[in-house]
Motif scaffolding. Structure first.
Motif, short mmCIF file in Angstrom:
data_model
loop_
_atom_site.label_atom_id
_atom_site.label_comp_id
_atom_site.label_asym_id
_atom_site.label_seq_id
_atom_site.Cartn_x
_atom_site.Cartn_y
_atom_site.Cartn_z
N THR A 130 55.56 -55.18 55.60
CA THR A 130 56.20 -54.79 54.34
C THR A 130 56.89 -53.44 54.47
N HIS B 250 54.54 -68.88 47.47
CA HIS B 250 54.39 -68.01 48.63
C HIS B 250 53.70 -68.83 49.71
N GLY C 29 51.43 -69.14 51.99
CA GLY C 29 50.29 -68.42 52.53
C GLY C 29 48.98 -69.12 52.20
N TYR D 202 50.08 -65.48 56.09
CA TYR D 202 51.34 -65.79 55.44
C TYR D 202 52.38 -66.19 56.49
N ALA E 185 48.45 -69.20 48.49
CA ALA E 185 48.98 -68.00 47.88
C ALA E 185 50.10 -68.32 46.88
N THR E 186 50.28 -67.43 45.94
CA THR E 186 51.45 -67.45 45.07
C THR E 186 52.03 -66.03 45.05
N ASN E 187 53.29 -65.93 44.70
CA ASN E 187 53.95 -64.64 44.63
C ASN E 187 54.07 -64.27 43.16
N ARG F 44 54.13 -60.82 40.71
CA ARG F 44 54.12 -59.36 40.60
C ARG F 44 54.70 -58.93 39.25
N ILE G 195 62.99 -62.53 45.27
CA ILE G 195 61.82 -62.93 46.03
C ILE G 195 62.08 -64.30 46.64
N GLY H 262 57.45 -63.97 50.78
CA GLY H 262 56.69 -62.89 50.20
C GLY H 262 57.29 -61.51 50.31
N ASP H 263 56.43 -60.51 50.07
CA ASP H 263 56.83 -59.11 49.96
C ASP H 263 57.71 -58.57 51.09
#
Length: 536
Positions: free
Chosen positions: A60, A286, A288, A431, A500-502, A504, A515, A519-520
């Motif tokens: 990141t 995401h 992940g 991820y 995972a989910t994104n 934020r 996005i 991801g990030d």
């Protein structure tokens, strides 16, 4: 017919596997320049050297410093970056990239084709121990170079100052996808050779932001690159706040105090935040998986029946509902939804405590008798993670397995212990670096992979992975990866927890966010700008 099938498969990859959502926000006013963007770095980075990174936590902060030959857009389609154009031979085995002229590294020297050949060769250098080597393994001569049978990779050539030629052993779109991942970042040969291992603490790239400083356990600072080839970024600086333990609660509190411009959303306040208009909430898929890794060479985890019992003991749906308020889909397999090879018909491990108890009895541990205490380690220590792992401990206890949770929030130390085989059971999140099933099935589970943290060894599965990579017909490749996943689940080297989910939350002053499902690290900070009258 094969070409037509390949084109259809590539289209499916673009539509389904490469991520179904790229989110951009309409700008009501012209972008404004200036300001410092404050972001979370959820752990102490291990290195900022892109060629050797293998974790989202470090990537990141490192990603905005570097560029690659090509780049992903918000829909995970491939776009030009350092390579202005490229073309492939008719058989798909020779690729020629034309570099942009006048692109400069942060120390002032112009990028050349020699830097590209050096960077990609460096990823393949066994001395670097880069887990990114698997992404470039299809380059001709890569295997021989890694085996010490040559001083260079025969398939990598600088034809002139601005032209790079790459020969591969198999045709197909995935090769170009692999050149967009962080591992394939282009670094300056002269600086790397001068600094050696110190390059990871003093990185130099061509990216939209330059490295300024790294204060361990405190911050990483980047400054705008005014000579960036796509134009200077809007922000003056990016300030990454290092917060060990990936503590969502602490991050959100810092966000509320105005110390961060964005934050993950803790489960306890999720419904309140989603219902509020105070902030901008970004949600999307995401690629992940969060899981508990099981060191398959350690007793009693070397017995597949014990590993399967632990999987059947968990009620993932209940944990996701009670701990995470259904933010995450429960993990039923290895491949997350949205990645090609994902099997929507897969059932994975259902909650079946009676089956778990029977498996333990079959393994010689009736009601858990004779089993040692099972230590579970985690680098993340947040309210949610503690609740999640407490639920895991209770589920194990219900079938007779006594487990204890331990925390080590020093990420470099934690990672060293996981990869070194110290922890029998460890919590990890993995991820995708590229939208490929290789990122999960190959990276995590192939016997020879440096990311095989569980020490999983199955020659038959290794053979299937080789077969899947070599298969040129996408209609046949897809089912091969599904068969590999089924075979892995029968051996249970890990315990899937959730996909995972994104998600934020951003301050209203933040604009230009994009996005994608990677991801990030792949959020283009070069596009973000801050409204000076935008409410914080």
């Amino acid at each position: 017919m094969r070409g037509r099938q390949a084109r259809k498969a590539v289209l499916l990859v673009c539509i389904i596997a490469l991520g179904l959502l790229g989110m951009a926000y309409a700008q009501e006013a012209a972008p404004q320049r200036g300001g410092t963007y404050h972001r979370l770095a959820p752990a102490e980075p291990v290195t900022l050297d892109p060629n050797r990174l293998n974790e989202v936590l470090s990537r990141t902060a490192a990603h905005p410093i570097f560029d690659r030959l090509v780049q992903f857009d918000k829909a995970l389609a491939i776009r030009p970056a350092l390579a202005e154009t490229w073309r492939a031979s008719r058989d798909g085995l020779v690729w020629t990239f034309k570099l942009r002229k006048g692109v400069k590294f942060h120390h002032g020297r112009e990028l050349t084709a020699d830097d590209v050949v050096f960077s990609l060769t460096r990823v393949l250098d066994p001395a670097l121990k880069s887990t990114g080597a698997s992404y470039l393994a299809m380059i001709r001569g890569a295997d021989a170079y890694r085996a010490g049978k040559g001083a260079q990779v025969s398939g990598l050539k600088a034809l002139d100052r601005y032209t790079v030629q790459v020969e591969v052993t198999e045709p197909g779109t995935p090769f170009v996808l692999n050149l967009a991942v962080g591992y394939a970042s282009i670094v300056p040969r002269d600086v790397v050779q001068r600094l050696g291992d110190r390059f990871g603490a003093h990185p130099v790239g061509t990216g939209a932001f330059k490295f300024v400083e790294w204060m361990p356990n405190d911050r990483v600072i980047l400054a705008a690159n005014p000579e960036y080839f796509e134009g200077a970024p809007y922000l003056d600086r990016i300030h990454y706040h290092i917060l060990p333990g990936d503590d969502y609660d602490a991050a959100f509190h810092a966000f509320q105090r105005g110390e961060l411009h964005d934050s993950p959303i803790p489960a306890a306040v999720r419904e309140q935040v989603l219902a509020s208009n105070e902030y901008t909430v970004v949600r999307g898929p995401h690629l992940g998986l969060a899981f508990l890794g099981l060191r398959t060479t350690a007793k009693p985890l070397d017995d597949v029946r014990v590993r399967l019992a632990l999987n059947y003991a968990l009620d993932r749906t209940r944990i996701m509902r009670e701990v995470y308020r259904d933010r995450y889909p429960p993990g039923i397999g290895i491949l997350p939804p949205g990645i090609y090879g994902y099997d929507p018909r897969a059932t994975g491990y259902t909650y079946d405590p009676a089956k778990a108890a029977q498996l333990l009895t079959d393994a010689g541990y009736p009601k858990g008798q004779g089993l040692p205490v099972l230590p579970i380690w985690s680098a993340r220590k947040s309210t949610e993670t503690e609740a999640e792992l407490n639920a895991v401990v209770q589920a194990f206890a219900a079938v007779g397995v006594h487990a204890e949770v331990h925390y080590n929030v020093d990420w470099p130390s934690y990672k060293s212990n996981v990869y070194g085989g110290t922890y029998p059971v460890f919590r990890m999140s993995w991820y995708a670096t590229a939208p490929s099933p290789e990122d999960f099935l190959g990276q995590l589970l192939e016997s020879t992979s440096p990311d095989n943290m569980t020490r999983f060894r199955q020659p038959a599965i290794d053979g299937l992975l080789r077969q899947a990579r070599a298969e040129r017909d996408w209609a046949k490749k897809w089912p091969l990866y599904q068969a590999i996943e089924r075979a892995v689940l029968q051996q249970a080297p890990l315990i899937p927890l959730y996909y995972a989910t994104n998600e934020r939350v951003f301050r209203r002053s933040v604009h230009g966010m994009e996005i994608n499902a990677l991801g990030d690290p792949y959020m283009p900070m070069k596009k973000i700008w801050l409204a000076k009258d935008g409410g914080g």
